[in-house]
Write a protein that holds these residues in place. Structure first.
Motif, PDB file in Angstrom:
ATOM      1  N   THR A   1       0.845  -1.187   0.000  1.00 48.72           N
ATOM      2  CA  THR A   1       0.000   0.000   0.000  1.00 48.72           C
ATOM      3  C   THR A   1       0.885   1.244   0.000  1.00 48.72           C
ATOM      4  O   THR A   1       1.993   1.243   0.548  1.00 48.72           O
ATOM      5  N   LEU A   2       0.387   2.313  -0.587  1.00 51.71           N
ATOM      6  CA  LEU A   2       1.170   3.540  -0.643  1.00 51.71           C
ATOM      7  C   LEU A   2       1.440   4.090   0.752  1.00 51.71           C
ATOM      8  O   LEU A   2       2.492   4.672   1.005  1.00 51.71           O
ATOM      9  N   GLY A   3       0.483   3.889   1.662  1.00 53.65           N
ATOM     10  CA  GLY A   3       0.695   4.337   3.032  1.00 53.65           C
ATOM     11  C   GLY A   3       1.865   3.619   3.676  1.00 53.65           C
ATOM     12  O   GLY A   3       2.700   4.237   4.344  1.00 53.65           O
ATOM     13  N   ASP A   4       1.936   2.296   3.478  1.00 56.98           N
ATOM     14  CA  ASP A   4       3.048   1.512   4.024  1.00 56.98           C
ATOM     15  C   ASP A   4       4.372   1.939   3.400  1.00 56.98           C
ATOM     16  O   ASP A   4       5.390   2.079   4.080  1.00 56.98           O
ATOM     17  N   GLN A   5       4.363   2.128   2.081  1.00 62.09           N
ATOM     18  CA  GLN A   5       5.592   2.525   1.388  1.00 62.09           C
ATOM     19  C   GLN A   5       6.049   3.913   1.811  1.00 62.09           C
ATOM     20  O   GLN A   5       7.249   4.163   1.991  1.00 62.09           O
ATOM     21  N   ALA A   6       5.090   4.815   1.960  1.00 63.27           N
ATOM     22  CA  ALA A   6       5.437   6.169   2.396  1.00 63.27           C
ATOM     23  C   ALA A   6       6.037   6.137   3.792  1.00 63.27           C
ATOM     24  O   ALA A   6       7.026   6.817   4.078  1.00 63.27           O
ATOM     25  N   TYR A   7       5.440   5.333   4.671  1.00 61.17           N
ATOM     26  CA  TYR A   7       5.967   5.194   6.033  1.00 61.17           C
ATOM     27  C   TYR A   7       7.399   4.696   5.996  1.00 61.17           C
ATOM     28  O   TYR A   7       8.287   5.252   6.659  1.00 61.17           O
ATOM     29  N   THR A   8       7.664   3.644   5.226  1.00 63.39           N
ATOM     30  CA  THR A   8       9.005   3.068   5.140  1.00 63.39           C
ATOM     31  C   THR A   8      10.003   4.068   4.568  1.00 63.39           C
ATOM     32  O   THR A   8      11.118   4.216   5.080  1.00 63.39           O
ATOM     33  N   ALA A   9       9.603   4.778   3.506  1.00 61.53           N
ATOM     34  CA  ALA A   9      10.509   5.722   2.852  1.00 61.53           C
ATOM     35  C   ALA A   9      10.846   6.905   3.756  1.00 61.53           C
ATOM     36  O   ALA A   9      12.010   7.318   3.861  1.00 61.53           O
ATOM     37  N   ILE A  10       9.838   7.456   4.422  1.00 61.69           N
ATOM     38  CA  ILE A  10      10.075   8.616   5.289  1.00 61.69           C
ATOM     39  C   ILE A  10      10.874   8.188   6.517  1.00 61.69           C
ATOM     40  O   ILE A  10      11.779   8.892   6.962  1.00 61.69           O
ATOM     41  N   ARG A  11      10.533   7.026   7.072  1.00 64.85           N
ATOM     42  CA  ARG A  11      11.275   6.536   8.240  1.00 64.85           C
ATOM     43  C   ARG A  11      12.740   6.351   7.888  1.00 64.85           C
ATOM     44  O   ARG A  11      13.626   6.742   8.661  1.00 64.85           O
ATOM     45  N   GLU A  12      13.024   5.751   6.751  1.00 64.63           N
ATOM     46  CA  GLU A  12      14.404   5.531   6.342  1.00 64.63           C
ATOM     47  C   GLU A  12      15.123   6.864   6.132  1.00 64.63           C
ATOM     48  O   GLU A  12      16.307   7.001   6.464  1.00 64.63           O
ATOM     49  N   ALA A  13      14.414   7.859   5.592  1.00 65.48           N
ATOM     50  CA  ALA A  13      15.014   9.177   5.402  1.00 65.48           C
ATOM     51  C   ALA A  13      15.375   9.811   6.739  1.00 65.48           C
ATOM     52  O   ALA A  13      16.395  10.498   6.870  1.00 65.48           O
ATOM     53  N   ILE A  14      14.556   9.558   7.760  1.00 58.31           N
ATOM     54  CA  ILE A  14      14.849  10.078   9.105  1.00 58.31           C
ATOM     55  C   ILE A  14      16.023   9.333   9.713  1.00 58.31           C
ATOM     56  O   ILE A  14      16.972   9.929  10.235  1.00 58.31           O
ATOM     57  N   VAL A  15      15.983   8.006   9.642  1.00 54.46           N
ATOM     58  CA  VAL A  15      17.028   7.179  10.248  1.00 54.46           C
ATOM     59  C   VAL A  15      18.391   7.444   9.603  1.00 54.46           C
ATOM     60  O   VAL A  15      19.420   7.494  10.283  1.00 54.46           O
ATOM     61  N   SER A  16      18.408   7.629   8.278  1.00 58.75           N
ATOM     62  CA  SER A  16      19.664   7.832   7.559  1.00 58.75           C
ATOM     63  C   SER A  16      20.181   9.253   7.662  1.00 58.75           C
ATOM     64  O   SER A  16      21.329   9.528   7.303  1.00 58.75           O
ATOM     65  N   GLY A  17      19.315  10.173   8.138  1.00 60.61           N
ATOM     66  CA  GLY A  17      19.747  11.558   8.258  1.00 60.61           C
ATOM     67  C   GLY A  17      19.433  12.408   7.047  1.00 60.61           C
ATOM     68  O   GLY A  17      19.778  13.591   7.020  1.00 60.61           O
ATOM     69  N   VAL A  18      18.794  11.839   6.016  1.00 62.21           N
ATOM     70  CA  VAL A  18      18.378  12.643   4.861  1.00 62.21           C
ATOM     71  C   VAL A  18      17.416  13.736   5.318  1.00 62.21           C
ATOM     72  O   VAL A  18      17.508  14.889   4.893  1.00 62.21           O
ATOM     73  N   LEU A  19      16.481  13.358   6.194  1.00 61.80           N
ATOM     74  CA  LEU A  19      15.644  14.337   6.873  1.00 61.80           C
ATOM     75  C   LEU A  19      16.265  14.563   8.247  1.00 61.80           C
ATOM     76  O   LEU A  19      16.347  13.638   9.054  1.00 61.80           O
ATOM     77  N   GLU A  20      16.724  15.766   8.507  1.00 65.57           N
ATOM     78  CA  GLU A  20      17.522  16.038   9.701  1.00 65.57           C
ATOM     79  C   GLU A  20      16.663  16.273  10.933  1.00 65.57           C
ATOM     80  O   GLU A  20      15.527  16.752  10.832  1.00 65.57           O
ATOM     81  N   ARG A  21      17.218  15.942  12.085  1.00 66.18           N
ATOM     82  CA  ARG A  21      16.538  16.173  13.360  1.00 66.18           C
ATOM     83  C   ARG A  21      16.203  17.655  13.509  1.00 66.18           C
ATOM     84  O   ARG A  21      17.058  18.515  13.305  1.00 66.18           O
ATOM     85  N   GLY A  22      14.950  17.940  13.832  1.00 66.99           N
ATOM     86  CA  GLY A  22      14.505  19.311  13.996  1.00 66.99           C
ATOM     87  C   GLY A  22      14.005  19.959  12.720  1.00 66.99           C
ATOM     88  O   GLY A  22      13.442  21.059  12.766  1.00 66.99           O
ATOM     89  N   GLN A  23      14.201  19.311  11.577  1.00 71.45           N
ATOM     90  CA  GLN A  23      13.752  19.871  10.304  1.00 71.45           C
ATOM     91  C   GLN A  23      12.231  19.856  10.210  1.00 71.45           C
ATOM     92  O   GLN A  23      11.579  18.883  10.569  1.00 71.45           O
ATOM     93  N   LYS A  24      11.657  20.953   9.725  1.00 75.01           N
ATOM     94  CA  LYS A  24      10.224  21.032   9.543  1.00 75.01           C
ATOM     95  C   LYS A  24       9.861  20.629   8.118  1.00 75.01           C
ATOM     96  O   LYS A  24      10.489  21.082   7.162  1.00 75.01           O
ATOM     97  N   VAL A  25       8.879  19.750   7.978  1.00 74.06           N
ATOM     98  CA  VAL A  25       8.442  19.280   6.667  1.00 74.06           C
ATOM     99  C   VAL A  25       6.922  19.348   6.594  1.00 74.06           C
ATOM    100  O   VAL A  25       6.240  19.347   7.621  1.00 74.06           O
ATOM    101  N   THR A  26       6.409  19.387   5.385  1.00 71.72           N
ATOM    102  CA  THR A  26       4.964  19.445   5.185  1.00 71.72           C
ATOM    103  C   THR A  26       4.483  18.199   4.458  1.00 71.72           C
ATOM    104  O   THR A  26       5.256  17.526   3.760  1.00 71.72           O
ATOM    105  N   GLU A  27       3.208  17.903   4.627  1.00 68.02           N
ATOM    106  CA  GLU A  27       2.622  16.769   3.920  1.00 68.02           C
ATOM    107  C   GLU A  27       2.767  16.956   2.415  1.00 68.02           C
ATOM    108  O   GLU A  27       3.108  16.021   1.695  1.00 68.02           O
TER     109      GLU A  27
END
Length: 239
Positions: A12-38
């Motif tokens: 499901t796209l929801g599952d894939q989005a969760y996995t992709a965003i989580r990995e971006a957070i864990v890997s540091g692509v999305l940085e701690r404290g960074q503000k993002v929008t839907e």
């Protein structure tokens, strides 16, 4: 915003989005404290906002993002005490996984652990030919550390406990990018000494698992994990 990986339709796209965003957070692509929008995340993933909204709700429950508005979140940052407690939980869980792996692992699982450590050993042998501090050395060190992470994953899987695996999945996300950078900094400073020390720690853990000595495997993994956590906290809050 950095481009995130494109999605397929196998889940499901929801599952894939969760996995992709989580990995971006864990890997540091999305940085701690960074503000993002839907909308920004949806555009980066090339999907609609609805599955992103679903994914962000799950990431809120995981405490990886914090809601800042109706359509925006901030990647969670943690205080030193919080990160210390997350590390303590992870250390205990990983030590338990090693104990269970010693008691329950199959011959094939132990073969895979052994093969990963043998690959790390071969890579260690190549470091002596490289110039200290060079890009080639750093790349080789990252390959060795990847083998070490594979070893941990195999030990976790060999525990055969689904609840434990789920708990590790959640705890590992906290400070994962800091942990990776801390290890790379450590091995950059001490090169062969640090790499060799980590390799021998993993080999000793494997030997205890292969011997079916759950108590010894637990003790060794606990000591190894606590040392890694200490390095993480030092690197994270020393500046």
């Amino acid at each position: 915003m950095a481009q995130l990986p494109q999605l397929t339709i196998s889940a499901t796209l929801g599952d894939q989005a969760y996995t992709a965003i989580r990995e971006a957070i864990v890997s540091g692509v999305l940085e701690r404290g960074q503000k993002v929008t839907e909308r920004g995340l949806a555009e980066s993933l090339d999907i609609s906002a609805t599955p992103v909204r679903e994914a962000l709700r799950r990431l809120e429950q995981d405490r990886l993002v914090e809601r800042t508005g109706p359509r925006s979140v901030r990647i969670a940052k943690y205080a030193k005490e919080e990160l210390r407690e997350f590390s303590m939980i992870g250390d205990s869980l990983r030590a338990l996984a090693a104990r269970l792996a010693a008691e329950k692992s199959t011959a094939e699982q132990r073969r895979q652990m052994h093969a990963v450590l043998d690959q790390a050993d071969r890579l260690r042998g190549q470091t002596v030919e490289l110039t200290p501090g060079s890009d080639e050395e750093r790349k080789l060190i990252e390959e060795i550390l990847h083998c070490m992470r594979q070893f941990h994953s195999l030990v976790d899987q060999a525990s055969g406990n689904a609840t434990l695996l789920q708990m590790l999945h959640m705890v590992d996300a906290f400070g994962a990018d800091e942990r990776r950078n801390s290890v790379l900094s450590e091995v950059s400073d001490e090169r062969r000494t640090a790499v060799d020390a980590r390799y021998h720690q993993h080999r000793a853990i494997y030997d205890a698992i292969a011997a079916g000595n759950g108590r010894r495997a637990e003790e060794l993994m606990n000591a190894h994990s606590q040392a890694s956590s200490s390095s993480l906290l030092t690197a994270r809050f020393s500046h």
